[in-house]
Design a protein around this motif. Structure first.
Motif, PDB file in Angstrom:
ATOM      1  N   ASP A  92       0.835  -1.198   0.000  1.00 15.37           N
ATOM      2  CA  ASP A  92       0.000   0.000   0.000  1.00 15.37           C
ATOM      3  C   ASP A  92       0.870   1.248   0.000  1.00 15.37           C
ATOM      4  O   ASP A  92       1.825   1.361   0.780  1.00 15.37           O
ATOM      5  N   ARG A  93       0.525   2.186  -0.868  1.00 12.13           N
ATOM      6  CA  ARG A  93       1.289   3.431  -0.976  1.00 12.13           C
ATOM      7  C   ARG A  93       0.326   4.612  -0.994  1.00 12.13           C
ATOM      8  O   ARG A  93      -0.707   4.581  -1.660  1.00 12.13           O
ATOM      9  N   LYS A  94       0.701   5.633  -0.248  1.00 11.58           N
ATOM     10  CA  LYS A  94      -0.165   6.809  -0.115  1.00 11.58           C
ATOM     11  C   LYS A  94      -0.157   7.616  -1.411  1.00 11.58           C
ATOM     12  O   LYS A  94       0.875   7.793  -2.054  1.00 11.58           O
ATOM     13  N   LEU A  95      -1.338   8.098  -1.775  1.00 13.92           N
ATOM     14  CA  LEU A  95      -1.469   8.902  -2.976  1.00 13.92           C
ATOM     15  C   LEU A  95      -1.111  10.356  -2.672  1.00 13.92           C
ATOM     16  O   LEU A  95      -1.687  10.980  -1.776  1.00 13.92           O
ATOM     17  N   GLY A 104       5.360   9.446 -10.474  1.00 14.36           N
ATOM     18  CA  GLY A 104       6.371   8.538  -9.963  1.00 14.36           C
ATOM     19  C   GLY A 104       5.851   7.703  -8.812  1.00 14.36           C
ATOM     20  O   GLY A 104       4.760   7.948  -8.279  1.00 14.36           O
ATOM     21  N   VAL A 105       6.624   6.706  -8.433  1.00  9.58           N
ATOM     22  CA  VAL A 105       6.267   5.856  -7.307  1.00  9.58           C
ATOM     23  C   VAL A 105       7.547   5.561  -6.518  1.00  9.58           C
ATOM     24  O   VAL A 105       8.608   5.354  -7.099  1.00  9.58           O
ATOM     25  N   ASP A 106       7.443   5.611  -5.179  1.00  7.01           N
ATOM     26  CA  ASP A 106       8.580   5.256  -4.341  1.00  7.01           C
ATOM     27  C   ASP A 106       8.130   4.231  -3.307  1.00  7.01           C
ATOM     28  O   ASP A 106       7.049   3.655  -3.439  1.00  7.01           O
ATOM     29  N   GLU A 107       8.913   3.997  -2.289  1.00  4.61           N
ATOM     30  CA  GLU A 107       8.611   2.939  -1.331  1.00  4.61           C
ATOM     31  C   GLU A 107       7.307   3.164  -0.584  1.00  4.61           C
ATOM     32  O   GLU A 107       6.646   2.205  -0.185  1.00  4.61           O
ATOM     33  N   ASP A 108       6.929   4.421  -0.393  1.00  6.26           N
ATOM     34  CA  ASP A 108       5.772   4.720   0.443  1.00  6.26           C
ATOM     35  C   ASP A 108       4.614   5.382  -0.287  1.00  6.26           C
ATOM     36  O   ASP A 108       3.509   5.465   0.261  1.00  6.26           O
ATOM     37  N   VAL A 125      -6.142   9.728 -14.064  1.00  6.62           N
ATOM     38  CA  VAL A 125      -4.684   9.875 -14.096  1.00  6.62           C
ATOM     39  C   VAL A 125      -4.016   8.706 -13.378  1.00  6.62           C
ATOM     40  O   VAL A 125      -2.999   8.171 -13.836  1.00  6.62           O
ATOM     41  N   LEU A 126      -4.599   8.302 -12.249  1.00 12.30           N
ATOM     42  CA  LEU A 126      -4.044   7.167 -11.502  1.00 12.30           C
ATOM     43  C   LEU A 126      -4.093   5.893 -12.338  1.00 12.30           C
ATOM     44  O   LEU A 126      -3.111   5.142 -12.408  1.00 12.30           O
ATOM     45  N   GLU A 127      -5.226   5.647 -12.993  1.00 13.28           N
ATOM     46  CA  GLU A 127      -5.339   4.439 -13.816  1.00 13.28           C
ATOM     47  C   GLU A 127      -4.371   4.487 -14.987  1.00 13.28           C
ATOM     48  O   GLU A 127      -3.725   3.483 -15.306  1.00 13.28           O
ATOM     49  N   ASN A 128      -4.251   5.630 -15.626  1.00 14.83           N
ATOM     50  CA  ASN A 128      -3.312   5.756 -16.745  1.00 14.83           C
ATOM     51  C   ASN A 128      -1.880   5.474 -16.295  1.00 14.83           C
ATOM     52  O   ASN A 128      -1.104   4.824 -17.004  1.00 14.83           O
ATOM     53  N   PHE A 129      -1.519   5.983 -15.112  1.00 17.64           N
ATOM     54  CA  PHE A 129      -0.180   5.754 -14.581  1.00 17.64           C
ATOM     55  C   PHE A 129       0.037   4.269 -14.294  1.00 17.64           C
ATOM     56  O   PHE A 129       1.081   3.702 -14.650  1.00 17.64           O
ATOM     57  N   TYR A 130      -0.939   3.617 -13.659  1.00 16.51           N
ATOM     58  CA  TYR A 130      -0.825   2.189 -13.366  1.00 16.51           C
ATOM     59  C   TYR A 130      -0.729   1.372 -14.654  1.00 16.51           C
ATOM     60  O   TYR A 130       0.054   0.423 -14.742  1.00 16.51           O
TER      61      TYR A 130
END
Length: 240
Positions: A92-95, A104-108, A125-130
């Motif tokens: 789980d990562r905070k938006l 981008g995505v990091d550890e948290d 935007v979240l779905e496009n990124f995923y």
């Protein structure tokens, strides 16, 4: 793939709605049961009585449908706003929404570019990124295992199904669900190997599972995880 209108049949005292799809990719008739209902898939040009197939598999169909009723209740009630948590590769990562040059995505956290969100919506935007990250990651893992297993696939397609995670066509097309990017990495590897193994073994016989086991240790646990946790790989109830 062509669809027919939804119909209804009585199975073991249960009124079951279903639809029929004629598919050029299907090699044999099958029944798909997912979050949206029951579908009988028939190879293009083949004459099959859907009602007979459903009756022959009545216990399985009714049982699967009950499971999906439970599944709906297990889908997280997440909201699409900053501070909410979404899984990425099993964690789980905070938006976070902030001024930045690219997502981008990091550890948290998963960090989205504020200007992109303002022009669209957080959900889109979240779905496009995923989807973008899923394309990169799944391509890398598929190429990795294809080389290890000594097989060649024609192409990789990303699908947007709620509960069907992968397939392999007779033409060598590997289809994987983009939502797999939310699952743990070892579960993703299991799905990739599972579908690539179908390039060698078309069914789920002993030789097939032996082949899968050569490349994924404890593959039964990975399959069980996906069976028990697939509801977590839906963004929210709004996404059903």
């Amino acid at each position: 793939m062509t669809k027919a209108q939804r119909q209804e049949i009585d199975l073991l005292g249960n009124a079951v709605e279903y639809e029929v799809q004629h598919s050029s990719d299907a090699t044999e008739p099958r029944i798909d049961v997912d979050i949206h209902g029951v579908t009988v898939v028939v190879p293009q040009g083949e004459e099959v009585q859907p009602t007979e197939l459903l009756k022959e598999n009545a216990v399985w169909v009714v049982d699967k449908q009950r499971n999906y009723d439970t599944y709906r209740d297990q889908v997280p009630d997440r909201t699409f706003e900053a501070g909410e948590s979404f899984p990425f590769l099993g964690q789980d990562r905070k938006l976070v929404i902030e001024p930045r040059q690219k997502h981008g995505v990091d550890e948290d956290s998963v960090r989205l570019r504020k200007s992109a969100v303002e022009q669209s919506s957080i959900k889109q935007v979240l779905e496009n990124f995923y989807r973008s990250r899923a394309r990169e990651y799944l391509t890398e893992r598929t190429d990795h295992f294809a080389e290890q297993m000594g097989v060649e696939y024609e192409k990789l397609e990303l699908r947007n199904q709620r509960t069907r995670w992968g397939s392999c066509s007779t033409g060598g097309t590997i289809s994987l669900n983009w939502r797999l990017i939310m699952a743990p990495a070892d579960v993703v590897d299991y799905l990739v190997v599972h579908e690539l193994a179908h390039l060698t073994e078309q069914n789920h016989g002993r030789d097939f599972w032996r082949l899968v086991g050569e490349y994924v240790l404890e593959y039964k646990e990975k399959a069980e995880w996906l069976e028990q946790n697939s509801a977590k790989l839906i963004f929210s109830k709004e996404d059903l």
